[in-house]
Motif scaffolding. Structure first.
Motif, PDB file in Angstrom:
ATOM      1  N   SER A 299       0.883  -1.155   0.006  1.00 55.50           N
ATOM      2  CA  SER A 299       0.203  -0.111   0.041  1.00 55.50           C
ATOM      3  C   SER A 299       0.849   1.125   0.196  1.00 55.50           C
ATOM      4  O   SER A 299       2.136   1.282   0.650  1.00 55.50           O
ATOM      5  CB  SER A 299      -0.927   0.090   1.091  1.00 55.50           C
ATOM      6  OG  SER A 299      -1.793  -1.239   1.224  1.00 55.50           O
ATOM      7  N   THR A 300       0.257   2.100  -0.771  1.00 55.59           N
ATOM      8  CA  THR A 300       1.141   3.711  -0.614  1.00 55.59           C
ATOM      9  C   THR A 300       0.334   4.505  -0.152  1.00 55.59           C
ATOM     10  O   THR A 300      -0.656   4.917  -0.094  1.00 55.59           O
ATOM     11  CB  THR A 300       1.337   3.888  -2.289  1.00 55.59           C
ATOM     12  OG1 THR A 300       0.152   3.788  -2.862  1.00 55.59           O
ATOM     13  CG2 THR A 300       2.193   2.826  -3.014  1.00 55.59           C
ATOM     14  N   TYR A 301       1.220   5.573   0.182  1.00 52.00           N
ATOM     15  CA  TYR A 301       0.734   6.804   1.071  1.00 52.00           C
ATOM     16  C   TYR A 301       1.431   7.833   0.677  1.00 52.00           C
ATOM     17  O   TYR A 301       2.796   7.696   0.252  1.00 52.00           O
ATOM     18  CB  TYR A 301       0.882   6.508   2.549  1.00 52.00           C
ATOM     19  CG  TYR A 301       0.463   5.256   3.069  1.00 52.00           C
ATOM     20  CD1 TYR A 301       0.949   4.056   3.124  1.00 52.00           C
ATOM     21  CD2 TYR A 301      -1.144   5.286   3.405  1.00 52.00           C
ATOM     22  CE1 TYR A 301       0.220   2.866   3.270  1.00 52.00           C
ATOM     23  CE2 TYR A 301      -1.779   4.250   3.995  1.00 52.00           C
ATOM     24  CZ  TYR A 301      -0.982   3.107   3.948  1.00 52.00           C
ATOM     25  OH  TYR A 301      -1.673   1.844   4.178  1.00 52.00           O
ATOM     26  N   TYR A 302       0.843   9.054   0.727  1.00 50.68           N
ATOM     27  CA  TYR A 302       1.629  10.394   0.068  1.00 50.68           C
ATOM     28  C   TYR A 302       1.130  11.527   0.927  1.00 50.68           C
ATOM     29  O   TYR A 302       0.175  11.573   1.802  1.00 50.68           O
ATOM     30  CB  TYR A 302       0.987  10.564  -1.185  1.00 50.68           C
ATOM     31  CG  TYR A 302       1.436   9.490  -2.261  1.00 50.68           C
ATOM     32  CD1 TYR A 302       0.646   8.729  -2.495  1.00 50.68           C
ATOM     33  CD2 TYR A 302       2.548   9.675  -2.998  1.00 50.68           C
ATOM     34  CE1 TYR A 302       0.663   7.641  -3.457  1.00 50.68           C
ATOM     35  CE2 TYR A 302       2.773   8.562  -3.743  1.00 50.68           C
ATOM     36  CZ  TYR A 302       1.847   7.544  -4.120  1.00 50.68           C
ATOM     37  OH  TYR A 302       2.183   6.420  -4.923  1.00 50.68           O
ATOM     38  N   SER A 303       1.936  12.536   1.188  1.00 53.39           N
ATOM     39  CA  SER A 303       1.903  13.676   1.789  1.00 53.39           C
ATOM     40  C   SER A 303       0.697  14.426   0.883  1.00 53.39           C
ATOM     41  O   SER A 303       0.701  14.253  -0.390  1.00 53.39           O
ATOM     42  CB  SER A 303       3.024  14.491   1.998  1.00 53.39           C
ATOM     43  OG  SER A 303       3.593  14.932   0.944  1.00 53.39           O
ATOM     44  N   ASP A 304       0.168  15.519   1.547  1.00 54.38           N
ATOM     45  CA  ASP A 304      -0.915  16.099   0.751  1.00 54.38           C
ATOM     46  C   ASP A 304       0.035  17.191  -0.245  1.00 54.38           C
ATOM     47  O   ASP A 304      -0.640  17.416  -1.283  1.00 54.38           O
ATOM     48  CB  ASP A 304      -1.710  17.356   1.613  1.00 54.38           C
ATOM     49  CG  ASP A 304      -2.613  16.418   2.511  1.00 54.38           C
ATOM     50  OD1 ASP A 304      -3.004  16.874   3.676  1.00 54.38           O
ATOM     51  OD2 ASP A 304      -2.846  15.322   2.071  1.00 54.38           O
ATOM     52  N   SER A 305       1.203  17.403  -0.139  1.00 54.13           N
ATOM     53  CA  SER A 305       1.845  18.261  -1.100  1.00 54.13           C
ATOM     54  C   SER A 305       2.204  17.544  -2.206  1.00 54.13           C
ATOM     55  O   SER A 305       2.627  18.349  -3.129  1.00 54.13           O
ATOM     56  CB  SER A 305       3.227  18.720  -0.331  1.00 54.13           C
ATOM     57  OG  SER A 305       4.053  17.907   0.148  1.00 54.13           O
ATOM     58  N   VAL A 306       2.362  16.375  -2.477  1.00 62.02           N
ATOM     59  CA  VAL A 306       2.703  15.654  -3.337  1.00 62.02           C
ATOM     60  C   VAL A 306       1.646  14.543  -4.034  1.00 62.02           C
ATOM     61  O   VAL A 306       1.681  14.134  -5.097  1.00 62.02           O
ATOM     62  CB  VAL A 306       4.193  14.864  -3.446  1.00 62.02           C
ATOM     63  CG1 VAL A 306       5.241  15.740  -2.877  1.00 62.02           C
ATOM     64  CG2 VAL A 306       3.747  13.433  -2.351  1.00 62.02           C
ATOM     65  N   LYS A 307       0.603  14.466  -3.284  1.00 64.73           N
ATOM     66  CA  LYS A 307      -0.483  13.430  -3.648  1.00 64.73           C
ATOM     67  C   LYS A 307      -1.142  13.958  -4.993  1.00 64.73           C
ATOM     68  O   LYS A 307      -1.329  15.238  -5.126  1.00 64.73           O
ATOM     69  CB  LYS A 307      -1.555  13.245  -2.574  1.00 64.73           C
ATOM     70  CG  LYS A 307      -2.541  12.144  -2.647  1.00 64.73           C
ATOM     71  CD  LYS A 307      -3.461  12.225  -1.656  1.00 64.73           C
ATOM     72  CE  LYS A 307      -4.361  10.957  -1.410  1.00 64.73           C
ATOM     73  NZ  LYS A 307      -5.155  10.790  -0.450  1.00 64.73           N
TER      74      LYS A 307
END
Length: 125
Positions: free
Chosen positions: A57-65
């Motif tokens: 599963s992948t997760y991203y910060s709001d700044s790069v999502k």
């Protein structure tokens, strides 16, 4: 013991794309969660993206999502971060990290055991 080596940083123009890679040596690659962090001059280190060991599963910060993608290849022992639509705000040293954080702590850099040396990304305006 795991050693991490990042590559792919450099100078890119605003709106451009960049692919960062992290190659790991050592055992148990599959058992680690990998994450990318970055640190800009005068700023705290921040989480960028992560990919879990279990299920990938992948997760991203709001700044790069929405404009970034993180993938892992367990056979090659490699983690790749693809970033698009870059802006000067993305300028930073990018670090690859490996650890076994619980999901709620995935964005916490202190939960990671191993770190690469970092690769500089500079986005020109």
């Amino acid at each position: 013991q795991v050693q991490l080596a990042e590559a792919g940083g450099g100078l890119v123009q605003t709106g451009g794309s960049l692919t960062l890679s992290c190659v790991a040596t050592g055992d148990s690659f599959r058992s680690y969660t990998f994450a990318w962090f970055r640190q800009a001059p005068g700023k705290d280190r921040e989480f960028v993206a992560g990919v879990r060991a279990s299920g990938g599963s992948t997760y991203y910060s709001d700044s790069v999502k929405g404009r970034s993608s993180v993938t892992r290849d367990n056979t090659k022992k490699q983690v790749v971060l693809q970033m698009n639509s870059l802006s000067p705000e993305d300028t930073a040293v990018y670090y690859c990290a490996a650890g076994r954080p619980i999901l709620s702590a995935l964005r916490d850099g202190s939960m990671y055991y191993y770190w690469g040396q970092g690769t500089q990304v500079t986005v020109s305006s």
